[in-house]
Design a protein around this motif. Sequence first.
Motif, mmCIF file in Angstrom:
data_model
loop_
_atom_site.group_PDB
_atom_site.id
_atom_site.type_symbol
_atom_site.label_atom_id
_atom_site.label_comp_id
_atom_site.label_asym_id
_atom_site.label_seq_id
_atom_site.Cartn_x
_atom_site.Cartn_y
_atom_site.Cartn_z
ATOM 1 N N SER A 184 -18.830 -0.496 9.914
ATOM 2 C CA SER A 184 -18.576 -0.979 8.550
ATOM 3 C C SER A 184 -17.094 -0.971 8.196
ATOM 4 C CB SER A 184 -19.341 -0.114 7.539
ATOM 5 O OG SER A 184 -18.911 1.239 7.628
ATOM 6 N N ALA A 185 -16.270 -0.481 9.136
ATOM 7 C CA ALA A 185 -14.823 -0.385 8.910
ATOM 8 C C ALA A 185 -14.500 0.385 7.635
ATOM 9 C CB ALA A 185 -14.199 -1.775 8.868
ATOM 10 N N THR A 186 -15.177 1.530 7.448
ATOM 11 C CA THR A 186 -14.961 2.356 6.263
ATOM 12 C C THR A 186 -14.688 3.793 6.686
ATOM 13 O OG1 THR A 186 -17.347 2.774 6.079
ATOM 14 C CG2 THR A 186 -16.427 0.942 4.782
ATOM 15 N N TYR A 187 -13.989 4.514 5.830
ATOM 16 C CA TYR A 187 -13.701 5.926 6.070
ATOM 17 C C TYR A 187 -14.832 6.784 5.516
ATOM 18 C CZ TYR A 187 -9.052 4.444 7.431
ATOM 19 O OH TYR A 187 -8.012 3.851 8.084
ATOM 20 N N CYS A 188 -15.099 7.913 6.171
ATOM 21 C CA CYS A 188 -16.235 8.774 5.838
ATOM 22 C C CYS A 188 -15.760 10.188 5.513
ATOM 23 C CB CYS A 188 -17.222 8.827 7.005
ATOM 24 S SG CYS A 188 -17.662 7.231 7.707
ATOM 25 N N CYS A 189 -16.680 10.952 4.938
ATOM 26 C CA CYS A 189 -16.440 12.381 4.658
ATOM 27 C C CYS A 189 -15.126 12.602 3.924
ATOM 28 C CB CYS A 189 -16.450 13.191 5.948
ATOM 29 S SG CYS A 189 -18.094 13.467 6.630
ATOM 30 N N ARG A 190 -14.826 11.799 2.950
ATOM 31 C CA ARG A 190 -13.545 11.893 2.251
ATOM 32 C C ARG A 190 -13.415 13.186 1.445
ATOM 33 N NH1 ARG A 190 -9.766 8.118 3.737
ATOM 34 N NH2 ARG A 190 -9.106 7.510 1.648
ATOM 35 N N ALA A 191 -14.537 13.853 1.168
ATOM 36 C CA ALA A 191 -14.481 15.093 0.380
ATOM 37 C C ALA A 191 -14.219 16.322 1.240
ATOM 38 C CB ALA A 191 -15.789 15.278 -0.393
ATOM 39 N N LEU A 192 -14.141 16.151 2.555
ATOM 40 C CA LEU A 192 -14.007 17.294 3.457
ATOM 41 C C LEU A 192 -12.702 18.045 3.195
ATOM 42 C CD1 LEU A 192 -15.823 18.372 5.728
ATOM 43 C CD2 LEU A 192 -14.332 17.240 7.363
ATOM 44 N N ARG A 193 -12.829 19.373 3.017
ATOM 45 C CA ARG A 193 -11.671 20.230 2.749
ATOM 46 C C ARG A 193 -11.401 21.223 3.876
ATOM 47 N NH1 ARG A 193 -9.985 19.963 -2.586
ATOM 48 N NH2 ARG A 193 -11.391 18.827 -3.975
ATOM 49 N N VAL A 194 -12.446 21.629 4.610
ATOM 50 C CA VAL A 194 -12.293 22.606 5.685
ATOM 51 C C VAL A 194 -12.955 22.054 6.939
ATOM 52 C CG1 VAL A 194 -12.838 24.931 6.494
ATOM 53 C CG2 VAL A 194 -12.259 24.554 4.090
ATOM 54 N N LEU A 195 -12.200 21.989 8.043
ATOM 55 C CA LEU A 195 -12.714 21.522 9.328
ATOM 56 C C LEU A 195 -12.247 22.489 10.410
ATOM 57 C CD1 LEU A 195 -14.141 19.450 11.091
ATOM 58 C CD2 LEU A 195 -12.041 18.089 11.111
ATOM 59 N N LEU A 196 -13.204 23.207 11.005
ATOM 60 C CA LEU A 196 -12.895 24.208 12.027
ATOM 61 C C LEU A 196 -13.234 23.644 13.402
ATOM 62 C CD1 LEU A 196 -14.285 27.418 10.267
ATOM 63 C CD2 LEU A 196 -12.023 26.356 10.083
ATOM 64 N N LEU A 197 -12.217 23.647 14.277
ATOM 65 C CA LEU A 197 -12.338 23.021 15.597
ATOM 66 C C LEU A 197 -11.763 23.930 16.672
ATOM 67 C CD1 LEU A 197 -11.142 19.506 14.502
ATOM 68 C CD2 LEU A 197 -13.215 19.836 15.813
ATOM 69 N N GLU A 198 -12.156 25.162 16.697
ATOM 70 C CA GLU A 198 -11.613 26.104 17.663
ATOM 71 C C GLU A 198 -12.363 26.013 18.986
ATOM 72 O OE1 GLU A 198 -11.800 29.896 15.846
ATOM 73 O OE2 GLU A 198 -10.514 29.355 14.151
ATOM 74 N N ASP A 199 -11.622 26.118 20.080
ATOM 75 C CA ASP A 199 -12.211 26.135 21.432
ATOM 76 C C ASP A 199 -13.074 24.903 21.692
ATOM 77 O OD1 ASP A 199 -11.038 28.614 21.871
ATOM 78 O OD2 ASP A 199 -12.753 29.674 21.027
ATOM 79 N N VAL A 200 -12.524 23.726 21.458
ATOM 80 C CA VAL A 200 -13.270 22.488 21.730
ATOM 81 C C VAL A 200 -12.420 21.549 22.586
ATOM 82 C CG1 VAL A 200 -14.765 22.503 19.700
ATOM 83 C CG2 VAL A 200 -12.472 21.578 19.505
ATOM 84 N N LYS A 201 -11.866 22.077 23.690
ATOM 85 C CA LYS A 201 -10.937 21.272 24.485
ATOM 86 C C LYS A 201 -11.427 20.925 25.897
ATOM 87 C CE LYS A 201 -6.286 21.681 22.756
ATOM 88 N NZ LYS A 201 -4.911 21.982 23.129
ATOM 89 N N PRO A 202 -12.711 20.923 26.190
ATOM 90 C CA PRO A 202 -13.089 20.570 27.551
ATOM 91 C C PRO A 202 -12.879 19.099 27.865
ATOM 92 C CG PRO A 202 -15.034 20.840 26.192
ATOM 93 C CD PRO A 202 -13.869 21.252 25.365
ATOM 94 N N LYS A 203 -12.884 18.241 26.835
ATOM 95 C CA LYS A 203 -12.720 16.806 27.041
ATOM 96 C C LYS A 203 -11.436 16.342 26.376
ATOM 97 C CE LYS A 203 -17.652 15.729 27.280
ATOM 98 N NZ LYS A 203 -18.745 14.876 26.731
ATOM 99 N N GLY A 204 -10.641 15.573 27.121
ATOM 100 C CA GLY A 204 -9.412 15.042 26.546
ATOM 101 C C GLY A 204 -8.234 15.977 26.731
ATOM 102 N N GLY A 205 -7.048 15.398 26.900
ATOM 103 C CA GLY A 205 -5.843 16.189 27.063
ATOM 104 C C GLY A 205 -5.194 16.529 25.739
#
Length: 552
Positions: A184-205
Amino acid sequence: MSRVREVVTLTGLCLQNIAENMQNFWMKDYVMKNMEEYNFLFIEGPFNQLAGPLVQELIRILGESHKLNKGCLHLLLQPHLSELSLRPCAGLVNVAIMQLVTVRCKHLTSVDLHSCNRVPGPSLAALMEGLPRLTKLCLADTQCDSLVLEAIGRSCPRLCELDISRCKKVSPSGLLSLVYDPKSATYCCRALRVLLLEDVKPKGGPEQWAQALSFVLLALPYLEELSNPSLPTALSLLYHGRFTEGGACFNGFPSLAEVAQTRVPNVMNHQTSPVPPKPGHQRTSMMKERLRLKKLEDLGEEDVPMFGSLCPLVDKVNISLGSQSLVTWSLVQWPQLSELTLHCSEKPERTLEEFLAMVQVIGKNLQVLCVQNLLWCQDQSLTNLLTMCPNLKSFQGYFTVLRQNLLPDEPELPPWPGDPLPLPHLHTLRLLMEGDGSSQAIFQHKLGGSLVSILKGSPLLESLSLCGVTAPLDGVFEVVYGSNPPQPLQKLSSVSLCLSNVSQWGASLILRSRSNLRTLDLSHCKEVTCRDHHQLQERVRRDGRNVTITWM
């Protein structure tokens, strides 16, 4: 004096009684009639009349006491629940349980599935699609993948907090599915204030993760916390405007330059009309906008000026110090700073004294201060530091004390000051010391005086840890507990004096106080013998108190 026992509420007693009788009474009829019907939608019984928070508390009690099973979950997954945490029973959660939650619990606003890693991505995605009211979601250590993130972005517009730490199937391109829908070429979750992404590096450099995080930062104008080791690199990319040239960095998604053009300048001022930057001026545009991030971790001190300019609302920061002093940065750019950590990651080569002036600028606002692996050169530095921070709630200091050059005709040790150092909000004090300088008599004496002032001025102190402190703690506690009313240290619940200079006398003074003490750690205290340990335990037993005393 007997310790005041914790009061259990009537509600708590009732829930514990239900938990004790769950199998023999509450589950009996259900197991006989309905246990095999995994999609049984409506259950008449006591739990559909129990308030949602009480049902959740019952799940917690059963889970922590290992009395929860699938049958119990069938009974407790009620339609009126607004919050649900299956963390206490993560091992029981499978596809069938997820289907029950999806069908029955349509009104959930908060879901915690931490470590529920037996549920595949499609089941998690189906659940997300049925919960449009979600504002808080934890999928840490699950099979969350791009399909799940896409479902969250498409179906959960109210989401404010998301934890996908330790999810091995999350990739940089999958992360973009959370904030942008290519169809739909639209942005999502615009209300997001906290995003925790620790230890998620097995894919991608690292470069892909930095670009993905930059995309997220640009796409979410109200993001306040983004936890990931690649965040500093992403912030540097945004600050310098090094956007990808020659198209999108991920297939199917806009380029960083295109996302930057959709940003609303000065979002902190709540302006609503987008003003795209002129071609070739992306960096200027970003410098005018600023980010709303309030927490930054593992910053190199050389990056502080740059990130201070880009993120002026920061109130929690962790700064890693190099081996050489850099005088080109300060903390004045973060006037709202309430939590500060300064640490040397390797051998301590920086001194506490060089940061005193820097802390003084924002000291009155600090509530949490942690200084780790620094050199301590002057005996009054600790007192000077705490005087600058009168509103501290927690202080942790780990120091290597350097030997001071004392005059041959050193005067007699001065008496300890009687005035308290006012720290009316301090509830946690931890001090760890090592180094040759801590063995010098003048340093030990002055440190003892500092501790007297600190302890006398901290009426709300609950947790005290003095590790490797060579100051005469027997004398310190004598003076503190001998103070005029009001009696100090009445809130103490935990005391650790590991490797410190204290004897049975000092420990008994703590035990004789009227505080609600629960633990006393005397590990590796050379002046405390095995006999002393037994006598202290016997004293506690005679007084009818529930205090755990540790000694080795």
